[in-house]
Design an enzyme around this catalytic site. Sequence first.
Site, PDB file in Angstrom:
ATOM      1  N   ILE A 137     -31.381 -33.467 -44.170  1.00  0.00           N
ATOM      2  CA  ILE A 137     -31.424 -34.464 -43.113  1.00  0.00           C
ATOM      3  C   ILE A 137     -30.515 -35.708 -43.538  1.00  0.00           C
ATOM      4  CG2 ILE A 137     -33.732 -35.688 -43.965  1.00  0.00           C
ATOM      5  CD1 ILE A 137     -34.372 -36.347 -40.938  1.00  0.00           C
ATOM      6  N   CYS A 138     -29.955 -36.327 -42.310  1.00  0.00           N
ATOM      7  CA  CYS A 138     -29.442 -37.475 -42.678  1.00  0.00           C
ATOM      8  C   CYS A 138     -28.006 -37.402 -43.464  1.00  0.00           C
ATOM      9  CB  CYS A 138     -30.066 -38.743 -43.256  1.00  0.00           C
ATOM     10  SG  CYS A 138     -29.671 -40.435 -43.214  1.00  0.00           S
ATOM     11  N   ALA A 139     -27.726 -37.917 -44.481  1.00  0.00           N
ATOM     12  CA  ALA A 139     -26.516 -37.894 -45.309  1.00  0.00           C
ATOM     13  C   ALA A 139     -26.634 -36.593 -46.090  1.00  0.00           C
ATOM     14  CB  ALA A 139     -26.514 -38.997 -46.283  1.00  0.00           C
TER      15      ALA A 139
END
Length: 382
Positions: free
Chosen positions: A108-110
């Site tokens: 998730i995310c970066a």
Amino acid sequence: MASPTPVKKVLVPIAAGSEPVEASVPVDILRRAGADVTVASAGGALLVEAMHGVRIVADALVADCAAASYDLVVLPGGVPGAANLGGCAALEAIVRRHAEKGGLCAAICAAPPLALAAWGLLDGHKATAHPAFVEKFPPEVTAVDANVVVDGNVVTSRGPATAMEFALALVEQLYGKDKVEQIAKPMLVRYEPGYTIKEFNPVLIPLANANEEMEVIMIIDALRRAKADVVVASAEDSVEVVARYGMRIVTDSPLDAAADEQFDLIIVPGGMPGAKTLSGKEKLIALLKKQAEASKPYGAICAATAQVLEPHGLLKGKKATTYTSMVGLLADPSECESRVVVDGNLITSRSPGTAMEFAVAVVEKLLGGEAAREVAEGLLFV
């Protein structure tokens, strides 16, 4: 006689600078589903300093997990947490071996671009990530603008405000849609941004064993993103607290040390029996009563409204909401269908599924609408 279904095993590695919401929400949700989740530190110590000053004690070191087999590996994002995970050779070896066997991988995310894609494990896949990191995907990855993307044995998502949806997608992959419904319904999972309130600053968040970790971490995370001065105080004999679904959190100080301080806002997290423990802490109740008498903001979420505020007269003359099974404990349950209720200096909410909007509302109460909007945008809660 049929043999019992094997317990699903999940690895959630964390590193210095990991995003705490993105780590804690999947851990909480997957443990609710019955998974055996190991939180593993990618560093050399179990204590991990996540983003926004949140300190988490892992269950094991990544280096010690090399021989184990998992049904799912989940990588949280965060800066520099995602890069730190991506640079962990021991973790790369574990995830690469897991993926080569057809195991389910999630990030998730970066973390999708900085870990999975950096290891070549997203080549030929569709994936999503935080908007600030989508350009980090190599040409072999097809970037998709979606909260959650499931492509084969890879699940990716965008940021803190999509962490709940992400976690439930992982439950669906492991257990099916019926389990998702079983978990999501009592948590009242739904997102509705937007609450209007005012200003303020230093915040006390008391914490006891078995408080609900998603509620705690989402509130801390949002407030510290807004640069609020947050004190997380342990009501236990140790500064390390074990939350409702096993997340070990290191607090800033004992509650007794905070008893003589002045706070502009006090927020009490739910989760049982943690809320019941907090209700029995005389110094906390004294602080809350002083807060109410001074017309300064205070609040609670989930079971804490019914277990802490109501028994001590802190809801007198106020509208409030609480967890579904606790509605009968409120003298005035008229607003208990509301997800977040603001009545003057009191702010309450219902459950882990309303914790993100509660956290943003708390920021708005403390620091104003502009700060809340900035936090909401940073969390992708828009």
